[in-house]
Design a protein around this motif. Sequence first.
Motif, short mmCIF file in Angstrom:
data_model
loop_
_atom_site.label_atom_id
_atom_site.label_comp_id
_atom_site.label_asym_id
_atom_site.label_seq_id
_atom_site.Cartn_x
_atom_site.Cartn_y
_atom_site.Cartn_z
N SER A 132 0.84 -1.21 0.00
CA SER A 132 0.00 0.00 0.00
C SER A 132 0.87 1.25 0.00
O SER A 132 0.59 2.21 -0.73
CB SER A 132 -0.93 0.00 1.21
N GLY A 133 1.94 1.24 0.81
CA GLY A 133 2.84 2.38 0.86
C GLY A 133 3.50 2.65 -0.48
O GLY A 133 3.66 3.80 -0.90
N GLU A 134 3.89 1.58 -1.17
CA GLU A 134 4.53 1.74 -2.47
C GLU A 134 3.56 2.31 -3.51
O GLU A 134 3.93 3.15 -4.33
CB GLU A 134 5.08 0.39 -2.93
N LEU A 135 2.32 1.87 -3.45
CA LEU A 135 1.32 2.39 -4.39
C LEU A 135 0.96 3.84 -4.08
O LEU A 135 0.75 4.64 -5.00
CB LEU A 135 0.06 1.52 -4.34
N LEU A 136 0.90 4.19 -2.80
CA LEU A 136 0.51 5.55 -2.42
C LEU A 136 1.58 6.58 -2.75
O LEU A 136 1.27 7.73 -3.04
CB LEU A 136 0.19 5.59 -0.92
N THR A 137 2.84 6.19 -2.70
CA THR A 137 3.91 7.16 -2.94
C THR A 137 4.47 7.08 -4.36
O THR A 137 4.87 8.11 -4.91
CB THR A 137 5.08 6.94 -1.96
N GLY A 138 4.50 5.90 -4.94
CA GLY A 138 5.23 5.74 -6.20
C GLY A 138 4.43 5.33 -7.40
O GLY A 138 5.00 4.87 -8.40
N SER A 139 3.12 5.50 -7.37
CA SER A 139 2.31 5.11 -8.52
C SER A 139 1.25 6.16 -8.83
O SER A 139 0.84 6.92 -7.94
CB SER A 139 1.61 3.77 -8.24
N PRO A 140 0.77 6.20 -10.09
CA PRO A 140 -0.30 7.14 -10.46
C PRO A 140 -1.68 6.60 -10.11
O PRO A 140 -2.61 6.64 -10.93
CB PRO A 140 -0.11 7.26 -11.98
N SER A 175 -5.38 6.29 -8.87
CA SER A 175 -6.49 7.24 -8.91
C SER A 175 -6.91 7.64 -7.51
O SER A 175 -6.61 6.94 -6.53
CB SER A 175 -7.68 6.61 -9.64
N PRO A 176 -7.62 8.75 -7.36
CA PRO A 176 -8.14 9.12 -6.04
C PRO A 176 -8.98 8.03 -5.41
O PRO A 176 -8.93 7.81 -4.20
CB PRO A 176 -8.97 10.38 -6.33
N GLN A 177 -9.76 7.31 -6.24
CA GLN A 177 -10.61 6.24 -5.71
C GLN A 177 -9.77 5.09 -5.15
O GLN A 177 -10.07 4.54 -4.09
CB GLN A 177 -11.54 5.71 -6.82
N LEU A 178 -8.69 4.75 -5.87
CA LEU A 178 -7.82 3.67 -5.39
C LEU A 178 -7.06 4.12 -4.14
O LEU A 178 -6.91 3.35 -3.19
CB LEU A 178 -6.83 3.26 -6.48
N ARG A 179 -6.61 5.37 -4.11
CA ARG A 179 -5.91 5.86 -2.92
C ARG A 179 -6.82 5.82 -1.69
O ARG A 179 -6.40 5.42 -0.60
CB ARG A 179 -5.41 7.30 -3.17
#
Length: 314
Positions: free
Chosen positions: A214-222, A224-228
């Motif tokens: 989750s941390g990797e997706l939140l900081t290093g990926s584009p 979407s707001p819905q996924l975040r």
Amino acid sequence: MTHEDHHTRVLDFPGATALKDAGLAEPPDPAVLATARSLVRRAIAADTDADVAATATTTTVVVRRFGRRRLLACAAAVAAVAAGAAVLPVVGIGGEPADSASAAELFNTMADRAASGSDRNAPYWKTTVKTWVEGEKAHTDDNFLSRDKLVIKTQNGRTVTKNAPSGGTSWSVGNRQVSWDNLDKLPTRPDALRRVLSAGAEGPAAAEQTVRQSGELLTGSPASPQLRAALFRVLAGTPGAEVTEGVKDGAGRIGTEISWKWSKELLHSPHSPNWIVRPSDGRLLERNHAQEGDADHITQRDTYLYAGPADRIR
């Protein structure tokens, strides 16, 4: 926070910091002590009454349990002041740490903030990261990630290009890799997203994998707001987090620290992971690691000065 800055974890209720700062009090007035005892007795009585009412309606019990936790915490705080104590450990009903409730509340607040963000497609995801490792000088680099490469513009003026492996840029999600274009296909229902993130792991290892990815997706990926928002809601239901407010990141910004506690067998290194977040906008400011067994000894920091879409490399 460095190994020279020491924090004291305090009770989770309004005014806790003031209680800590007050230090030791003089012996209490008998009337004050009597009031404190009365409040504690009332809290215990309310707890007993709520348990008796449990057979009437499940909804009522769920609503009351939060109030009971707060009531007991506040009663304990009054008792602490009356007894001259500066800080007391607080435990929720049935031994549940009060910090767990705070972590869940924090993540749900951040989910609401993230969900209201704008969704803008761009060819690059840019992160400006100040990196520090114990024993070395800090350096700040701009990273431009695209579907097929990573371009790093270093602090000393160099430009480094790394091509993505065959299949393009991807992120670990559960036991598989998810490409840039397939991020939007991940589920945004928290229960479904948790199953995807924890795939291939069981028990405490599943929680560690969920948090790390989750941390990797939140900081290093584009994402979407819905996924975040969904990622934050997954974290809200993931055990192992402790919250400390008023912590500085590597850039001097004030945020809320989230410390993840796992057994040594689950850690990828002999260091415990910490996040520093800004609840006002749902932004993750920093990920750092503390020496195992010494929470105040930070050994590595990745401080995110910027994370967001970019139209070009510059």
